[in-house]
Design an enzyme around this catalytic site. Structure first.
Site, PDB file in Angstrom:
ATOM      1  N   VAL A  47      38.536  48.613  52.302  1.00 49.73           N
ATOM      2  CA  VAL A  47      39.466  49.383  53.071  1.00 49.73           C
ATOM      3  C   VAL A  47      41.554  49.284  52.844  1.00 49.73           C
ATOM      4  O   VAL A  47      41.544  48.207  53.096  1.00 49.73           O
ATOM      5  CB  VAL A  47      38.936  49.997  54.155  1.00 49.73           C
ATOM      6  CG1 VAL A  47      40.482  51.159  55.104  1.00 49.73           C
ATOM      7  CG2 VAL A  47      37.530  50.011  54.012  1.00 49.73           C
ATOM      8  N   ASN A  49      45.330  49.456  52.661  1.00 49.06           N
ATOM      9  CA  ASN A  49      46.206  50.106  53.820  1.00 49.06           C
ATOM     10  C   ASN A  49      47.443  50.166  53.196  1.00 49.06           C
ATOM     11  O   ASN A  49      47.547  49.787  52.072  1.00 49.06           O
ATOM     12  CB  ASN A  49      46.363  49.160  54.805  1.00 49.06           C
ATOM     13  CG  ASN A  49      47.502  49.882  55.975  1.00 49.06           C
ATOM     14  OD1 ASN A  49      47.903  50.531  55.433  1.00 49.06           O
ATOM     15  ND2 ASN A  49      46.042  50.467  57.168  1.00 49.06           N
ATOM     16  N   ALA A  50      48.567  51.577  52.965  1.00 51.23           N
ATOM     17  CA  ALA A  50      50.093  51.440  52.536  1.00 51.23           C
ATOM     18  C   ALA A  50      50.726  49.710  52.665  1.00 51.23           C
ATOM     19  O   ALA A  50      51.393  49.275  51.752  1.00 51.23           O
ATOM     20  CB  ALA A  50      50.354  52.723  53.402  1.00 51.23           C
ATOM     21  N   GLU A  59      33.180  42.495  51.812  1.00 55.56           N
ATOM     22  CA  GLU A  59      32.953  41.274  52.148  1.00 55.56           C
ATOM     23  C   GLU A  59      32.782  41.587  53.567  1.00 55.56           C
ATOM     24  O   GLU A  59      31.929  41.044  54.589  1.00 55.56           O
ATOM     25  CB  GLU A  59      32.222  40.301  51.918  1.00 55.56           C
ATOM     26  CG  GLU A  59      32.502  39.883  49.756  1.00 55.56           C
ATOM     27  CD  GLU A  59      33.695  40.432  49.698  1.00 55.56           C
ATOM     28  OE1 GLU A  59      33.777  40.403  48.454  1.00 55.56           O
ATOM     29  OE2 GLU A  59      34.605  40.809  49.586  1.00 55.56           O
ATOM     30  N   CYS A  93      37.456  35.779  51.769  1.00 56.32           N
ATOM     31  CA  CYS A  93      35.926  36.313  52.299  1.00 56.32           C
ATOM     32  C   CYS A  93      34.993  35.205  52.002  1.00 56.32           C
ATOM     33  O   CYS A  93      33.802  34.807  52.547  1.00 56.32           O
ATOM     34  CB  CYS A  93      36.070  37.009  51.363  1.00 56.32           C
ATOM     35  SG  CYS A  93      36.857  38.437  51.765  1.00 56.32           S
TER      36      CYS A  93
END
Length: 136
Positions: A47, A49-50, A59, A93
């Site tokens: 996901v 984000n700007a 993950e 991750c």
């Protein structure tokens, strides 16, 4: 390595999650899944984000889903990248996987069509790792 039926379900879940990724900036969609100690499969997607550093990796989403469902140990992980090039977990991750997995944790990397590109142990991806055992 878990039974192949479990791994097949985890591969399918990672591929499905990849399709839900929110990646409007990079266009780099990633899905991931983990199999917990009870044999359950949990998945997540990246996901963006700007404010780039504020995004989350696939993950991390899969691990959060596992924790939410009561799982506490990862026995296998799958990462599904957006093309035929292996997409291994980022450094952060790898450390997140280490929190819930042992050195022999298999990490399966699949391509766009779900074909296995490579399998590495967590120890290969994160040698000489720091983990919960170091804290007593």
């Amino acid at each position: 390595m878990p039974p192949s039926a479990d791994l097949s379900a985890a591969i399918a879940a990672a591929i499905d999650a990849r399709g839900s990724a929110y990646a409007p900036y990079s266009g780099f969609q990633v899905g991931a899944s983990v199999i917990d100690e009870h044999g359950r499969v949990h998945s997540g997607c990246n996901v963006e984000n700007a404010a780039y550093p504020e995004g989350t990796c696939a993950e991390a989403g899969a691990i959060a889903a596992m924790i939410r469902a009561g799982g506490r140990r990862i026995v296998a992980a799958v990462v599904a990248g957006p093309d035929a090039t292996p997409c291994t977990p980022c450094g952060g991750c790898r450390q997140k996987l280490r929190e819930f997995g042992q050195a022999d944790l298999p990490v399966v990397i699949v391509g766009i069509a779900g074909d296995r590109l490579l399998t590495r142990s967590l120890a290969e991806l994160l040698p000489d790792s720091f983990g919960p055992g170091h804290l007593g």
